[in-house]
Design an enzyme around this catalytic site. Sequence first.
Site, PDB file in Angstrom:
ATOM      1  N   ARG A  21     -10.572  -0.576   8.257  1.00 44.67           N
ATOM      2  CA  ARG A  21     -10.061  -1.907   8.584  1.00 44.67           C
ATOM      3  C   ARG A  21     -11.116  -2.758   9.274  1.00 44.67           C
ATOM      4  O   ARG A  21     -10.874  -3.924   9.555  1.00 44.67           O
ATOM      5  CB  ARG A  21      -8.887  -1.770   9.562  1.00 44.67           C
ATOM      6  CG  ARG A  21      -7.561  -1.410   8.921  1.00 44.67           C
ATOM      7  CD  ARG A  21      -6.640  -2.558   8.988  1.00 44.67           C
ATOM      8  NE  ARG A  21      -5.311  -2.453   9.567  1.00 44.67           N
ATOM      9  CZ  ARG A  21      -4.327  -1.670   9.217  1.00 44.67           C
ATOM     10  NH1 ARG A  21      -4.498  -0.710   8.375  1.00 44.67           N
ATOM     11  NH2 ARG A  21      -3.146  -1.812   9.750  1.00 44.67           N
ATOM     12  N   ARG A  54      10.658  -1.758  11.510  1.00 46.35           N
ATOM     13  CA  ARG A  54       9.593  -1.195  12.319  1.00 46.35           C
ATOM     14  C   ARG A  54       9.398  -2.118  13.510  1.00 46.35           C
ATOM     15  O   ARG A  54       9.503  -3.326  13.373  1.00 46.35           O
ATOM     16  CB  ARG A  54       8.313  -1.210  11.482  1.00 46.35           C
ATOM     17  CG  ARG A  54       7.749   0.150  11.227  1.00 46.35           C
ATOM     18  CD  ARG A  54       6.665   0.063  10.212  1.00 46.35           C
ATOM     19  NE  ARG A  54       5.510  -0.673  10.702  1.00 46.35           N
ATOM     20  CZ  ARG A  54       4.402  -0.829   9.996  1.00 46.35           C
ATOM     21  NH1 ARG A  54       4.319  -0.322   8.795  1.00 46.35           N
ATOM     22  NH2 ARG A  54       3.384  -1.501  10.479  1.00 46.35           N
ATOM     23  N   ARG A 114      11.461  -5.753   5.445  1.00 46.19           N
ATOM     24  CA  ARG A 114      11.171  -4.355   5.085  1.00 46.19           C
ATOM     25  C   ARG A 114      11.839  -3.351   6.014  1.00 46.19           C
ATOM     26  O   ARG A 114      11.918  -3.556   7.212  1.00 46.19           O
ATOM     27  CB  ARG A 114       9.649  -4.237   5.079  1.00 46.19           C
ATOM     28  CG  ARG A 114       9.033  -2.953   5.536  1.00 46.19           C
ATOM     29  CD  ARG A 114       7.587  -2.958   5.186  1.00 46.19           C
ATOM     30  NE  ARG A 114       6.747  -3.011   6.375  1.00 46.19           N
ATOM     31  CZ  ARG A 114       5.419  -2.936   6.339  1.00 46.19           C
ATOM     32  NH1 ARG A 114       4.803  -2.855   5.194  1.00 46.19           N
ATOM     33  NH2 ARG A 114       4.744  -2.971   7.451  1.00 46.19           N
ATOM     34  N   ARG A 165      -1.317  -9.557  13.069  1.00 47.25           N
ATOM     35  CA  ARG A 165      -1.821  -8.575  12.108  1.00 47.25           C
ATOM     36  C   ARG A 165      -2.470  -9.270  10.919  1.00 47.25           C
ATOM     37  O   ARG A 165      -3.507  -8.829  10.425  1.00 47.25           O
ATOM     38  CB  ARG A 165      -0.684  -7.653  11.646  1.00 47.25           C
ATOM     39  CG  ARG A 165      -0.380  -6.554  12.656  1.00 47.25           C
ATOM     40  CD  ARG A 165       1.060  -6.089  12.605  1.00 47.25           C
ATOM     41  NE  ARG A 165       1.438  -5.466  11.364  1.00 47.25           N
ATOM     42  CZ  ARG A 165       2.696  -5.451  10.888  1.00 47.25           C
ATOM     43  NH1 ARG A 165       3.666  -6.052  11.562  1.00 47.25           N
ATOM     44  NH2 ARG A 165       2.965  -4.846   9.777  1.00 47.25           N
ATOM     45  N   LYS A 225       0.831  -1.209   0.000  1.00 47.55           N
ATOM     46  CA  LYS A 225       0.000   0.000   0.000  1.00 47.55           C
ATOM     47  C   LYS A 225       0.870   1.266   0.000  1.00 47.55           C
ATOM     48  O   LYS A 225       0.586   2.216  -0.722  1.00 47.55           O
ATOM     49  CB  LYS A 225      -0.949   0.005   1.202  1.00 47.55           C
ATOM     50  CG  LYS A 225      -1.944  -1.165   1.197  1.00 47.55           C
ATOM     51  CD  LYS A 225      -3.002  -1.036   2.275  1.00 47.55           C
ATOM     52  CE  LYS A 225      -2.487  -1.203   3.684  1.00 47.55           C
ATOM     53  NZ  LYS A 225      -2.227  -2.586   4.122  1.00 47.55           N
TER      54      LYS A 225
HETATM   55  P1  ADP Z   1       0.301  -2.827   8.565  1.00 47.32           P
HETATM   56  O1  ADP Z   1      -0.659  -2.585   7.444  1.00 47.32           O
HETATM   57  O2  ADP Z   1       1.657  -3.151   8.093  1.00 47.32           O
HETATM   58  O3  ADP Z   1      -0.192  -3.747   9.632  1.00 47.32           O
HETATM   59  P2  ADP Z   1      -0.051  -0.055   9.403  1.00 47.32           P
HETATM   60  O4  ADP Z   1       1.114   0.834   9.307  1.00 47.32           O
HETATM   61  O5  ADP Z   1      -1.160   0.161   8.459  1.00 47.32           O
HETATM   62  O6  ADP Z   1       0.551  -1.499   9.334  1.00 47.32           O
HETATM   63  O7  ADP Z   1      -0.649  -0.024  10.890  1.00 47.32           O
HETATM   64  C1  ADP Z   1       0.148  -0.266  12.029  1.00 47.32           C
HETATM   65  C2  ADP Z   1      -0.742  -0.423  13.262  1.00 47.32           C
HETATM   66  O8  ADP Z   1      -1.499   0.791  13.458  1.00 47.32           O
HETATM   67  C3  ADP Z   1      -1.777  -1.512  13.164  1.00 47.32           C
HETATM   68  O9  ADP Z   1      -1.253  -2.776  13.534  1.00 47.32           O
HETATM   69  C4  ADP Z   1      -2.837  -1.011  14.144  1.00 47.32           C
HETATM   70  O10 ADP Z   1      -2.451  -1.247  15.486  1.00 47.32           O
HETATM   71  C5  ADP Z   1      -2.812   0.485  13.909  1.00 47.32           C
HETATM   72  N1  ADP Z   1      -3.793   0.869  12.864  1.00 47.32           N
HETATM   73  C6  ADP Z   1      -3.515   1.362  11.631  1.00 47.32           C
HETATM   74  N2  ADP Z   1      -4.651   1.600  10.933  1.00 47.32           N
HETATM   75  C7  ADP Z   1      -5.677   1.236  11.736  1.00 47.32           C
HETATM   76  C8  ADP Z   1      -7.102   1.221  11.607  1.00 47.32           C
HETATM   77  N3  ADP Z   1      -7.714   1.634  10.484  1.00 47.32           N
HETATM   78  N4  ADP Z   1      -7.833   0.789  12.658  1.00 47.32           N
HETATM   79  C9  ADP Z   1      -7.257   0.391  13.799  1.00 47.32           C
HETATM   80  N5  ADP Z   1      -5.923   0.357  13.983  1.00 47.32           N
HETATM   81  C10 ADP Z   1      -5.138   0.779  12.979  1.00 47.32           C
END
Ligand code: ADP
Length: 220
Positions: free
Chosen positions: A97, A166, A131, A177, A20
């Site tokens: 999400r 990260r 990554r 996740r 993404k």
């Molecule tokens: P990835 O897609 O690699 O899991 P992101 O950078 O999108 O990582 O998100 C990292 C963390 O931030 C998630 O594991 C969650 O804890 C939180 N997060 C991000 N977007 C959302 C969302 N839309 N709703 C709830 N938590 C979120």
Amino acid sequence: MIKLKSKVRVVLFGPPGSGKGTFSSQIKKVLPDIPHISTGDIFRENLKNETPLGLKAKEYMDKGELVPDEVTIDMVGDRLSKEDVKEHGFILDGFPRTLTQTEALTEITEIDLFLLLDVSRDIITKRILGRYSCKNCGEIYNIYTLPPKTEGICDKCGAEIKFEQRSDDNEETLKNRLDTYEKNAKPIIKYYKKKKLMRKINAENTLELTEKDIKKILEV
Ligand code: ADP
Ligand code: ZN
């Protein structure tokens, strides 16, 4: 000359590691003014600055769990009310999400496109565990699939970079996740399919899209 549509509102959806972030950077090359809104990035930024929002999000992020809907929805609602979004639309990366977030988004704004980045679970695992990013400009790399052209030097900004993951890119958090993603994804995809906004993109290979590909996908 082809005139670009001035405003595109796109949701990028896919498992962690589906590309993404990389895909967003490529869209920005075609539409430089479009705001890239990544909920993960906003949470990480708040965490770094130790804001109340960051402290609230931390316990969930550390475990690879979702931050509660109310918190996330308010944050995104805030961001989407800004002037740049009204003018140029948005790339929403990492939101919605959950189905609750999906319904909330519909209340907040219309969207033009829901792009599903489709990748298998084992490819994701390799991508995520390899990554890393440039601390200076945020460009994303991967030790296996996408190293910088010159080892240790950022292609984009020329800064020195080292492999530093990260904190939530470890095997155990990743499993969480991915499980969370799989549990939530189906109803969200169904929701946008029904609205005829869903478009699926094969993201198994490193996304190297041309300007033409991007324009075609975004219909701009
Ligand atoms: P990835 O897609 O690699 O899991 P992101 O950078 O999108 O990582 O998100 C990292 C963390 O931030 C998630 O594991 C969650 O804890 C939180 N997060 C991000 N977007 C959302 C969302 N839309 N709703 C709830 N938590 C979120
Ligand atoms: Zn850089």
